[in-house]
Design an enzyme around this catalytic site. Structure first.
Site, PDB file in Angstrom:
ATOM      1  N   LYS A  78      15.415   7.247  10.874  1.00 51.38           N
ATOM      2  CA  LYS A  78      15.503   7.884   9.553  1.00 51.38           C
ATOM      3  C   LYS A  78      16.818   8.668   9.401  1.00 51.38           C
ATOM      4  CE  LYS A  78      11.579   6.345   7.940  1.00 51.38           C
ATOM      5  NZ  LYS A  78      11.570   5.364   6.828  1.00 51.38           N
ATOM      6  N   ALA A 103       9.728  10.914  27.042  1.00 51.26           N
ATOM      7  CA  ALA A 103       9.450  10.708  28.465  1.00 51.26           C
ATOM      8  C   ALA A 103       8.513   9.517  28.687  1.00 51.26           C
ATOM      9  CB  ALA A 103       8.838  11.970  29.063  1.00 51.26           C
ATOM     10  N   ASN A 104       7.696   9.213  27.672  1.00 46.98           N
ATOM     11  CA  ASN A 104       6.731   8.107  27.818  1.00 46.98           C
ATOM     12  C   ASN A 104       7.098   6.903  26.951  1.00 46.98           C
ATOM     13  OD1 ASN A 104       5.204   9.871  29.405  1.00 46.98           O
ATOM     14  ND2 ASN A 104       4.206  10.726  27.578  1.00 46.98           N
ATOM     15  N   ARG A 111       0.847  -1.208   0.000  1.00 43.72           N
ATOM     16  CA  ARG A 111       0.000   0.000   0.000  1.00 43.72           C
ATOM     17  C   ARG A 111       0.881   1.256   0.000  1.00 43.72           C
ATOM     18  NH1 ARG A 111      -2.104   0.377   6.296  1.00 43.72           N
ATOM     19  NH2 ARG A 111      -0.297   1.574   6.985  1.00 43.72           N
ATOM     20  N   GLY A 112       0.220   2.403   0.008  1.00 44.44           N
ATOM     21  CA  GLY A 112       0.898   3.690   0.197  1.00 44.44           C
ATOM     22  C   GLY A 112       2.007   3.955  -0.802  1.00 44.44           C
ATOM     23  N   ILE A 113       3.087   4.487  -0.291  1.00 46.22           N
ATOM     24  CA  ILE A 113       4.207   4.891  -1.148  1.00 46.22           C
ATOM     25  C   ILE A 113       4.823   3.671  -1.834  1.00 46.22           C
ATOM     26  CG2 ILE A 113       6.518   5.925  -1.103  1.00 46.22           C
ATOM     27  CD1 ILE A 113       5.523   7.742   1.215  1.00 46.22           C
ATOM     28  N   TYR A 163      11.475   7.321  15.544  1.00 39.05           N
ATOM     29  CA  TYR A 163      11.368   7.391  14.083  1.00 39.05           C
ATOM     30  C   TYR A 163      12.509   8.240  13.504  1.00 39.05           C
ATOM     31  CZ  TYR A 163       8.932   8.159   9.585  1.00 39.05           C
ATOM     32  OH  TYR A 163       8.580   8.217   8.244  1.00 39.05           O
ATOM     33  N   ASN A 176      11.264  15.823  14.964  1.00 37.54           N
ATOM     34  CA  ASN A 176       9.830  16.065  15.105  1.00 37.54           C
ATOM     35  C   ASN A 176       9.366  15.609  16.481  1.00 37.54           C
ATOM     36  OD1 ASN A 176       7.367  16.982  14.157  1.00 37.54           O
ATOM     37  ND2 ASN A 176       6.846  15.037  13.170  1.00 37.54           N
TER      38      ASN A 176
HETATM   39  P1  NAD Z   1       2.347   2.754   5.073  1.00 37.21           P
HETATM   40  O1  NAD Z   1       2.187   2.462   6.539  1.00 37.21           O
HETATM   41  O2  NAD Z   1       1.136   3.169   4.305  1.00 37.21           O
HETATM   42  O3  NAD Z   1       2.995   1.473   4.341  1.00 37.21           O
HETATM   43  C1  NAD Z   1       4.122   0.813   4.852  1.00 37.21           C
HETATM   44  C2  NAD Z   1       4.114  -0.627   4.376  1.00 37.21           C
HETATM   45  O4  NAD Z   1       5.248  -1.280   4.958  1.00 37.21           O
HETATM   46  C3  NAD Z   1       2.863  -1.388   4.821  1.00 37.21           C
HETATM   47  O5  NAD Z   1       2.291  -2.075   3.730  1.00 37.21           O
HETATM   48  C4  NAD Z   1       3.401  -2.334   5.878  1.00 37.21           C
HETATM   49  O6  NAD Z   1       2.667  -3.563   5.959  1.00 37.21           O
HETATM   50  C5  NAD Z   1       4.831  -2.554   5.407  1.00 37.21           C
HETATM   51  N1  NAD Z   1       5.667  -3.042   6.499  1.00 37.21           N
HETATM   52  C6  NAD Z   1       5.732  -2.569   7.768  1.00 37.21           C
HETATM   53  N2  NAD Z   1       6.561  -3.332   8.497  1.00 37.21           N
HETATM   54  C7  NAD Z   1       7.045  -4.295   7.684  1.00 37.21           C
HETATM   55  C8  NAD Z   1       7.924  -5.400   7.884  1.00 37.21           C
HETATM   56  N3  NAD Z   1       8.481  -5.652   9.084  1.00 37.21           N
HETATM   57  N4  NAD Z   1       8.202  -6.202   6.831  1.00 37.21           N
HETATM   58  C9  NAD Z   1       7.637  -5.954   5.619  1.00 37.21           C
HETATM   59  N5  NAD Z   1       6.790  -4.935   5.386  1.00 37.21           N
HETATM   60  C10 NAD Z   1       6.483  -4.125   6.411  1.00 37.21           C
HETATM   61  O7  NAD Z   1       3.507   3.851   4.975  1.00 37.21           O
HETATM   62  P2  NAD Z   1       3.805   4.925   3.821  1.00 37.21           P
HETATM   63  O8  NAD Z   1       3.194   6.209   4.220  1.00 37.21           O
HETATM   64  O9  NAD Z   1       3.489   4.379   2.472  1.00 37.21           O
HETATM   65  O10 NAD Z   1       5.391   5.090   4.016  1.00 37.21           O
HETATM   66  C11 NAD Z   1       6.354   4.349   3.272  1.00 37.21           C
HETATM   67  C12 NAD Z   1       7.741   4.791   3.688  1.00 37.21           C
HETATM   68  O11 NAD Z   1       7.873   6.202   3.520  1.00 37.21           O
HETATM   69  C13 NAD Z   1       8.058   4.522   5.159  1.00 37.21           C
HETATM   70  O12 NAD Z   1       9.407   4.140   5.275  1.00 37.21           O
HETATM   71  C14 NAD Z   1       7.804   5.863   5.819  1.00 37.21           C
HETATM   72  O13 NAD Z   1       8.532   5.997   7.014  1.00 37.21           O
HETATM   73  C15 NAD Z   1       8.278   6.807   4.739  1.00 37.21           C
HETATM   74  N6  NAD Z   1       7.700   8.157   4.845  1.00 37.21           N
HETATM   75  C16 NAD Z   1       6.368   8.399   4.680  1.00 37.21           C
HETATM   76  C17 NAD Z   1       5.879   9.707   4.783  1.00 37.21           C
HETATM   77  C18 NAD Z   1       4.415  10.058   4.568  1.00 37.21           C
HETATM   78  O14 NAD Z   1       4.068  11.241   4.610  1.00 37.21           O
HETATM   79  N7  NAD Z   1       3.533   9.104   4.330  1.00 37.21           N
HETATM   80  C19 NAD Z   1       6.746  10.751   5.087  1.00 37.21           C
HETATM   81  C20 NAD Z   1       8.103  10.469   5.266  1.00 37.21           C
HETATM   82  C21 NAD Z   1       8.563   9.173   5.137  1.00 37.21           C
END
Ligand code: NAD
Length: 452
Positions: A362, A298-299, A217-219, A358, A352
């Protein structure tokens, strides 16, 4: 994905009038890459009088662009390439800078300004270094001043690099194109002559095999689709719990799915075995899978801290060790060696609140790509990171309304980026034309002002 209704409103004729009258942000509809569309429409003005400016102008002409050294006062301009590579002292910048300033009111929407200069770290003379750093400063400020979806970015050439090097053309083309729609105020450094230009610009990844983690999903899903569109075969990886949507993405890109938790000790070996069995090669690795477990320090509890570090950085370090020991991930052809791109975040740059875990992971990614670069170079390959800012995904859709709206607008383009914007930048970095750029973290954030 949450719809950005404000941007839709601001782009309607009534909305445009109201937002202008009230002095509200005016997010423009960005020009995004379409393979069938022209690279850029309208005149591209090349400023500067060095040999490099002639070489770059010739390159632009070879792409059938309408290249000019001057334009009439009433003509609209699509792009300006301002070349400063011979500046010896800050006073040398003024002629080209003021000529650039004179063109800004003539820019079309989604215009591009690209400054070209030598690496500030490549010279010990204080005046020369001051001039080069000066171009960085003016480029960043100009990016804040751009309007109507326009961007300003810099292309940095290492000290002795010939401006005709393929990766200089590759970076120039990326910055001019709609692929860089959400990249502004950033710099791409070309270090060496590695890299080759593709036979076919719409299929730069033809015949290559790419693994994308977190592709369900997502990116990650966007990366899989865009690398496929550019010609790559795709191995889509995600956790078993995301199996159904992973299969959907793999089908859509005519690729193969591999259900795998990337924190497993043998994750790298399993990816290599899958690549060997299905394709007999592995050329591109995109470490996209990532998680957030936000809490004030802190938490913070051990599970939140440890899981974020394990998924976002430790897994990548372990997998890279495995890949770099393997002969499968080793193409001997100069310039088109293996590619790794890892997802960082602007939180890893600016920090942040609530994200110490996180941001540690990163920032770790940023350090890791820079420290792994030499190993990739030894294989004629590259490793880079991409740091997204606010991107419209399920992750950001979960933010409370007011926080989301602020985070979304606080950048020079006044809007969030799309997953495709991140994917287009990754597609450029893994392409043969980017072979001269390694160890870099490139932000895809619309020049945002705060951590994501
Ligand atoms: P998302 O949560 O929509 O998707 C992340 C995917 O990674 C999910 O499908 C999840 O199942 C998979 N995943 C998580 N843990 C896993 C594991 N142990 N093994 C295999 N797969 C695993 O996130 P996104 O928003 O699409 O982000 C993708 C990347 O971009 C991430 O690294 C995130 O930190 C980075 N990012 C996103 C944003 C944003 O605005 N969305 C901003 C900065 C960085």
């Amino acid at each position: 994905m949450v719809k950005d209704t404000y941007t839709e409103f601001a782009n309607s004729s009534l909305g445009e009038k109201i937002t202008k009258t009230l002095g509200l942000p005016q997010p423009a509809k960005l020009r995004r890459y379409r393979p069938e569309a022209p690279l850029i429409e309208g005149p591209t003005v090349v400023l500067g009088s060095s040999e490099a400016s002639d070489i770059l102008a010739d390159q632009l002409v070879s792409w059938d662009l309408d290249v000019r050294r001057h334009v009439g006062r009433r003509e609209k301009v699509a792009a300006v390439v301002a070349v400063f590579d011979t500046a010896q002292t800050p006073a040398d910048l003024s002629e080209t800078v003021l000529a650039l300033g004179g063109l800004l009111k003539q820019l079309k929407s989604s215009a591009r300004v690209i400054t070209v200069f030598r690496d500030p770290q490549g010279n010990e003379d204080p005046a020369v270094t001051a001039a080069r750093k000066g171009v960085e400063g003016l480029t960043r400020s100009l990016a804040h001043e751009m309007r109507a979806g326009g961007t300003a970015n810099g292309l940095i050439l290492s000290e002795e690099l010939d401006a005709a090097a393929p990766s200089v053309s590759g970076a120039l083309r990326f910055l001019l194109s709609g692929r860089s729609a959400f990249v502004s105020g950033q710099f791409i450094t070309v270090q060496n002559t590695n890299g080759v230009l593709p036979d076919e610009w719409t299929q730069p990844l033809a015949g290559q095999v790419a693994v994308v983690t977190g592709a369900a999903r997502g990116i990650g899903a966007a990366i899989a689709k865009i690398l496929r569109r550019d010609g790559a075969e795709i191995i889509a990886v995600d956790i078993p719990a995301a199996g159904e949507s992973l299969a959907g993405v793999a089908n859509e890109v005519s690729g193969t799915a591999l259900q795998l938790d990337i924190t497993a000790e043998d994750a790298g070996d399993r990816i290599l075995a899958h690549a060997e069995q299905h394709y007999g090669r592995l050329d591109i690795v995109v470490h996209n899978a990532g998680i957030t477990r936000d809490k004030l320090l802190a938490n913070m509890d051990p599970s939140r801290w440890d899981s974020v570090i394990a998924v976002n950085i430790e897994s990548q370090l372990r997998m890279n060790r495995t890949f770099l020991e393997s002969e499968l991930f080793n193409r001997p052809e100069a310039g088109v060696g293996p590619r790794i791109v890892s997802l960082a975040s602007t939180s890893g740059i600016a920090g942040n609140r609530g994200q110490t875990n996180y941001a540690a992971s990163k920032s770790g990614v940023i350090g890791m790509v820079s420290a792994t670069s030499a190993q990739l170079e030894a294989r004629h390959g590259t490793i880079n990171a991409v740091a997204p800012g606010f991107i419209e995904t399920e992750m950001t859709a979960k933010m409370p309304f007011a926080t989301r709206e602020v985070a979304r607008r606080l950048n020079s383009l006044n809007q969030g980026g799309l997953p495709e914007d991140v994917a287009e930048t990754i597609a450029y970095l893994v392409s043969p034309a980017a072979g001269g750029t390694s160890g870099l973290t490139l932000r895809v954030c619309g020049q945002n002002l705060v951590g994501a």
